[in-house]
Design an enzyme around this catalytic site. Structure first.
Site, short mmCIF file in Angstrom:
data_model
loop_
_atom_site.label_atom_id
_atom_site.label_comp_id
_atom_site.label_asym_id
_atom_site.label_seq_id
_atom_site.Cartn_x
_atom_site.Cartn_y
_atom_site.Cartn_z
N TYR A 147 -84.14 -16.42 -54.67
CA TYR A 147 -82.80 -15.68 -54.93
C TYR A 147 -81.95 -16.64 -54.02
O TYR A 147 -80.72 -16.54 -54.40
CB TYR A 147 -82.75 -14.31 -54.69
CG TYR A 147 -82.94 -13.53 -55.69
CD1 TYR A 147 -84.36 -13.10 -56.31
CD2 TYR A 147 -82.18 -12.71 -56.34
CE1 TYR A 147 -84.82 -12.43 -57.33
CE2 TYR A 147 -82.34 -11.85 -57.39
CZ TYR A 147 -83.66 -11.65 -57.75
OH TYR A 147 -83.96 -10.81 -58.88
N LYS A 214 -96.98 -11.09 -51.72
CA LYS A 214 -98.22 -11.64 -52.37
C LYS A 214 -98.59 -12.80 -51.85
O LYS A 214 -98.90 -14.02 -52.11
CB LYS A 214 -97.41 -12.40 -53.77
CG LYS A 214 -97.15 -11.47 -54.92
CD LYS A 214 -98.45 -10.73 -55.80
CE LYS A 214 -99.05 -11.90 -56.31
NZ LYS A 214 -100.46 -11.55 -57.13
N ASP A 263 -99.02 -6.70 -56.77
CA ASP A 263 -99.31 -6.13 -57.82
C ASP A 263 -100.27 -4.92 -57.60
O ASP A 263 -100.14 -3.77 -58.44
CB ASP A 263 -100.05 -7.10 -58.54
CG ASP A 263 -101.02 -8.18 -57.83
OD1 ASP A 263 -100.59 -8.86 -56.99
OD2 ASP A 263 -102.23 -7.73 -57.76
N ASP A 287 -86.92 -6.43 -55.71
CA ASP A 287 -85.81 -6.50 -57.23
C ASP A 287 -86.75 -5.51 -58.12
O ASP A 287 -86.63 -4.52 -58.68
CB ASP A 287 -85.69 -7.74 -57.73
CG ASP A 287 -84.70 -7.94 -58.60
OD1 ASP A 287 -84.06 -6.72 -58.96
OD2 ASP A 287 -84.62 -8.61 -59.44
#
Ligand code: NAP
Length: 398
Positions: A147, A214, A263, A287
């Site tokens: 971002y 992640k 995840d 987000d």
């Protein structure tokens, strides 16, 4: 008399009896939800012996009409000087100028925390069986990650140059027809965000902080975010917080700091959401997570948000939905998101009683099945009311 909020030497906010608080009404449905939110905030503040010195500043379409600028310097200066402000939704200008007014304000004031509390309000229609198990506060890093805006268009001279450089210098073979984005994650950006989450958990008696990342795939960005989080706990929070590995999952009175892969987290917020409390995460993960959680409690329409810099005390509190132009001026939409953003503002000012009163009154209103159209269409036996009537019903229940 209304006075500015200041910052004490120890970094805490000094809030006068009547702090000056700039507000941006917002475009589209801003004309409906801002007066409703303001009425609720004023009533709750008065009950706790407070008063807000509201001062209007312009941004978006109203600013453009009156000044020819989407985000006038005076507005930015007011947010900077008075430290806090609240805003309704703003139209994103199409073509040229400022990419997004929200992003511009965040960057100018270095509002590095995006705060999104997510909880269920009794009576709100939800797609899951146990929405009451969700009570999380998401701290999303606001200034880095993909971002940050470092992007090069496919085929541009700069993209070609970077692809060649990466091939020559690092041996990275990137397809010639690629667009490129850079994902920076720094120690500075990570630790200040994680510090904000830990301080919040300690101040508000929360049980745990979970670092969501992640890092299994992106080791030196997401993985480092996790490692720096545990490092911070050991460096600065000894005796008050502890990492999972250092206590075998038994923190005693301390705040437990744990981590989970993004995840797996998205699965577990559905299967066992009550295991999570305060969340600290990178920008892109945050987000997805904030919206997924908000949907889970049926709260997309009433989810509040805040963008904060804990070091300077600056905070911009905002509705998270857009301007919904087709409902503008109809006195129809739900003002819940802006009202709950006001709750975050009051908490930021240390007005915890007024904040808690609003939450309780909003909950009682929805529990009485008095709701705007968006909830009414999903509920049995609801009484559908206008924006202004919904605010009045909340005030009645304060
Ligand atoms: P939107 O304004 O959020 O509206 C999409 C739909 O969400 C509405 O049609 C309505 O659904 C529902 N909705 C939104 N706010 C609601 C409320 N207060 N009460 C009840 N329902 C509500 O999204 P958009 O149409 O994509 O965007 C419109 C403009 O807003 C764009 O210019 C966009 O850039 C801007 N925007 C600004 C912000 C911000 O300032 N923070 C955020 C997002 C978008 P139903 O019609 O199904 O009832």
């Amino acid at each position: 008399m209304a006075e500015p909020i200041t910052l004490a030497d120890d970094g805490t906010l000094v809030v006068p009896d009547e702090p000056i608080v700039p507000y941006i009404e917002g475009d589209g449905i801003g004309v409906d939800i801002w007066p409703a939110a303001r009425a609720v905030l004023d009533a709750a503040a008065a009950r706790s012996g407070h008063r807000v010195g509201w001062t209007e500043v312009l941004a978006g379409e109203k600013a453009y009409r009156e000044t020819g600028e989407w985000l006038p310097t005076d507005t930015v200066d007011a947010f900077r000087q008075y430290r806090v402000g609240i805003k309704g939704p703003l139209t994103t200008p199409v073509g040229g100028g400022i990419r997004s007014l929200n992003v511009a304000l965040r960057q100018i004031l270095d509002l590095y925390v995006c705060l999104r509390p997510v909880r269920w309000f009794r009576g709100v229609p939800s797609p899951v069986r146990h929405p009451e198990k969700v009570d999380m506060v998401v701290f999303r890093e606001n200034t880095e990650d993909v971002y940050a805006g470092f992007e090069l268009d496919e085929g541009s001279p700069a993209a070609r140059k970077l692809i060649e450089y990466l091939a020559d210098e690092l041996g990275w073979q990137i397809r010639a027809d690629s667009g490129i984005g850079i994902k920076p994650i720094s120690i500075t950006g990570s630790k200040r965000l994680q510090r904000a989450a830990l301080d919040y958990a300690l101040a508000r008696g929360r049980r745990s902080v979970t670092l969501v990342h992640k890092g299994n795939i992106m080791k030196f960005t997401e993985g480092s975010f996790k490692a720096w989080g545990y490092e911070l706990v050991a460096e600065e929070y000894a005796g008050r917080a502890v990492g999972w590995d250092s206590c075998g999952g038994d923190p005693g009175e301390r705040v437990l700091v744990k981590d989970v892969i993004a995840d797996a987290f998205l699965q577990q917020i559905l299967t066992r959401p009550d295991e999570y409390d305060v969340i600290a995460t990178t920008n892109l993960n945050g987000d997805y997570i904030s919206d997924a959680l908000a949907a889970q409690v049926g709260g997309i329409g009433i989810a509040p948000g805040a963008n904060i810099n804990n070091a300077t005390g600056h905070g911009v509190f905002e509705a998270t939905h857009g301007t919904a132009p087709r409902y503008a001026g109809l006195d129809k939409v739900n003002p819940g998101s802006l009202i709950l953003s006001g709750v975050l503002l009051f908490e930021h000012l240390g007005w915890d009683r007024a904040a808690a009163d609003i939450v309780a009154a909003l909950e009682a209103t929805i529990a009485d099945r008095i709701v705007t159209y968006d909830f009414a269409r999903l509920m049995d036996r609801a009484t559908e009311v206008r924006t202004s009537e919904f605010a009045a019903a909340i005030i009645d229940r304060l």
